[in-house]
Design an enzyme around this catalytic site. Structure first.
Site, PDB file in Angstrom:
ATOM      1  N   CYS A 165      -7.974  58.739  41.836  1.00 58.02           N
ATOM      2  CA  CYS A 165      -6.983  58.040  41.094  1.00 58.02           C
ATOM      3  C   CYS A 165      -5.495  57.851  41.463  1.00 58.02           C
ATOM      4  CB  CYS A 165      -6.684  59.196  39.633  1.00 58.02           C
ATOM      5  SG  CYS A 165      -8.384  59.649  39.101  1.00 58.02           S
ATOM      6  N   HIS A 305       1.629  62.290  36.066  1.00 56.29           N
ATOM      7  CA  HIS A 305       0.149  61.723  36.007  1.00 56.29           C
ATOM      8  C   HIS A 305      -0.479  62.179  34.675  1.00 56.29           C
ATOM      9  CE1 HIS A 305      -3.594  61.218  37.903  1.00 56.29           C
ATOM     10  NE2 HIS A 305      -4.155  62.549  37.557  1.00 56.29           N
ATOM     11  N   GLU A 316       1.341  70.311  36.568  1.00 57.54           N
ATOM     12  CA  GLU A 316       2.253  69.232  36.530  1.00 57.54           C
ATOM     13  C   GLU A 316       3.785  69.706  36.358  1.00 57.54           C
ATOM     14  OE1 GLU A 316       2.998  64.284  36.890  1.00 57.54           O
ATOM     15  OE2 GLU A 316       1.498  65.314  35.762  1.00 57.54           O
ATOM     16  N   LYS A 337      -0.548  57.424  29.930  1.00 57.59           N
ATOM     17  CA  LYS A 337      -1.817  57.742  29.495  1.00 57.59           C
ATOM     18  C   LYS A 337      -2.054  58.104  28.132  1.00 57.59           C
ATOM     19  CE  LYS A 337      -3.417  58.994  34.432  1.00 57.59           C
ATOM     20  NZ  LYS A 337      -2.099  59.066  35.260  1.00 57.59           N
ATOM     21  N   HIS A 342      -6.693  56.710  31.111  1.00 57.15           N
ATOM     22  CA  HIS A 342      -6.789  57.057  32.413  1.00 57.15           C
ATOM     23  C   HIS A 342      -7.399  55.692  33.374  1.00 57.15           C
ATOM     24  CE1 HIS A 342      -6.310  58.647  36.332  1.00 57.15           C
ATOM     25  NE2 HIS A 342      -6.631  59.785  36.116  1.00 57.15           N
ATOM     26  N   PHE A 403      -8.842  63.250  42.147  1.00 58.01           N
ATOM     27  CA  PHE A 403      -9.932  64.321  42.752  1.00 58.01           C
ATOM     28  C   PHE A 403     -10.022  64.201  44.241  1.00 58.01           C
ATOM     29  CE2 PHE A 403     -12.723  63.504  38.510  1.00 58.01           C
ATOM     30  CZ  PHE A 403     -11.847  64.304  37.868  1.00 58.01           C
TER      31      PHE A 403
END
Length: 416
Positions: A165, A305, A316, A337, A342, A403
């Site tokens: 991502c 994110h 985060e 998002k 996403h 990831f």
């Protein structure tokens, strides 16, 4: 060596809340949800039956039927968004040194639908390997920038970054550095993804990554809300034209923003889970600030994110509080998002565009679908909840994580 300045002179967007730059901004500004029941395949037996698909996208509006059949959707999206960005930049392609124009593109997965359909076709056959001759060139992740360069004759650096991502944020940072170092004058960068497929939905469901809020898909992406239960898969693309400042100035280009710096780091912790204390996220933001030559108190807005996962959102925000200290409460923090879902490898690109548009319009898009306070989150942080907030944004940060522990961070500045 004196590093060259880099600016953004064009943008293009193909997203679940708008199929061009103007429509995308309207969706962001008004807090539009792009999540709805999936139309691409029968989801009766899937744990999750919704996603953030593109709305009203018809490939034959952009490609003839024969050409469209040769392109996986992720490559179509790359061409559509990059064409918009190139047109938006106003650059005269007949009067540039095409050896100094590159394409650096991000894709986390690439042609997943093509791979899926070819394998299903083989499995349902008699064992004879009757594969489409375009199977491999449609599927490979690097075909998107390849097709962009072939269409326009760009002969500079040309490749795809793959870091899950974080892919398109990585692409932007690479593009920034090529121009900074004097190797290119212009680079088309960004990312695209088209993983709303049988394999994509089934795979993410198997790892319990997706929201299963099938009764209310439009509110399922709810970053920072105590009831969040996973991310909503999205698709689309974002493209940015990065250009050396003097080159842009010489041709009288419109300049959206300056790209001040980029940071990278790794969690080195787990294949899919973030470090609970956000150590890698702290480092990536610190690296980005240092690379840009800025202090924490210079930052006005952060597009996080913020995927709407139980662990990631908290980690985060803890990292933001650690890096920015008391100034963290003065920053507009948001997660777009909540609206787009996403977009995996395209997330960094469309969120960078959202950050730049927030600067241009002095308006920070909201984090929608927030109703229940999470006691693990510092209540003094301004998460721009449910409604856009007017604000002069001179410096904006965009965070993207993937990831494998990949972290990328980009900083943009409004030119006075």
């Amino acid at each position: 060596m004196q590093l060259k300045r880099v600016v953004v002179t064009g943008m293009g967007a193909l997203t679940p809340i708008g199929n061009n730059l103007e429509a995308y901004w309207e969706g962001l500004r008004t807090g539009k949800s792009g999540s709805a029941p999936i139309t691409y395949f029968d989801t009766e037996k899937f744990k999750t039956s919704f996603a953030c698909e593109l709305k009203g996208y018809n490939p034959e509006d952009f490609f003839d039927r024969k050409e469209a059949r040769k392109l996986d959707r992720f490559a179509q999206y790359a061409l559509v968004s990059s064409d918009e960005a190139i047109a938006d930049s106003g650059i005269d392609l007949d009067n540039v040194d095409k050896f100094r124009v590159g394409v650096v593109w991000g894709a986390g997965i690439g042609g997943l639908e093509t791979f899926q359909n070819e394998v299903i076709g083989y499995a349902n056959g008699d064992g004879t390997p009757r594969f489409n001759p375009f199977f491999i060139p449609k599927m490979i992740a690097d075909i998107a920038p390849g097709n962009i360069s072939i269409k326009h004759g760009f002969m500079g650096p040309n490749y795809t970054t793959v870091s899950a991502c974080a892919s398109s944020a990585n692409a932007m940072i690479d593009a920034l550095n090529y121009i900074r170092l004097g190797h290119c004058d212009v680079i088309v960068t960004g990312g695209s993804e088209a993983a709303v497929t049988i394999a994509g939905m089934g795979g993410f469901n198997a790892m319990h990554a997706l929201s299963t809020r099938n009764d209310s898909p439009e509110t399922a992406s709810r970053p920072f809300d105590a009831t969040r239960d996973g991310f909503v898969l999205g698709e689309g693309a974002g493209a940015l034209i990065l250009e050396e400042y003097e080159h842009a100035k010489a041709r009288g280009a419109k300049i959206y923003a300056e790209v001040l710096g980029g940071g990278l780091s790794s969690d080195a912790y787990h294949m899919t889970a973030p470090h609970p204390e956000g150590i890698g996220v702290v480092k990536v933001m610190e690296n980005c600030l240092q690379n840009a030559g800025l202090k924490p108190e210079d930052v006005d807005a952060i597009n996080t994110h913020g995927t709407s996962t139980p662990l990631g959102d908290v980690a985060e925000l803890k990292a933001i509080s650690k890096v920015f200290g008391d100034h963290a409460t003065k920053i507009n923090i948001n997660s777009t998002k909540s609206m787009t879902g996403h977009l995996l490898g395209a997330a960094g690109a469309i969120e960078a565009i959202a950050s730049i548009l927030a600067m241009e319009h002095s308006l920070v898009p909201p984090t929608i679908n927030h109703n229940v306070v999470d006691e693990q989150i510092d209540p003094s942080l301004n998460l721009t909840l449910n409604k856009a907030q007017k604000r002069e944004v001179n410096v904006a940060m965009s965070n993207t994580f993937g990831f494998g522990g990949h972290n990328a961070c980009v900083l943009f500045k409004k030119l006075g």
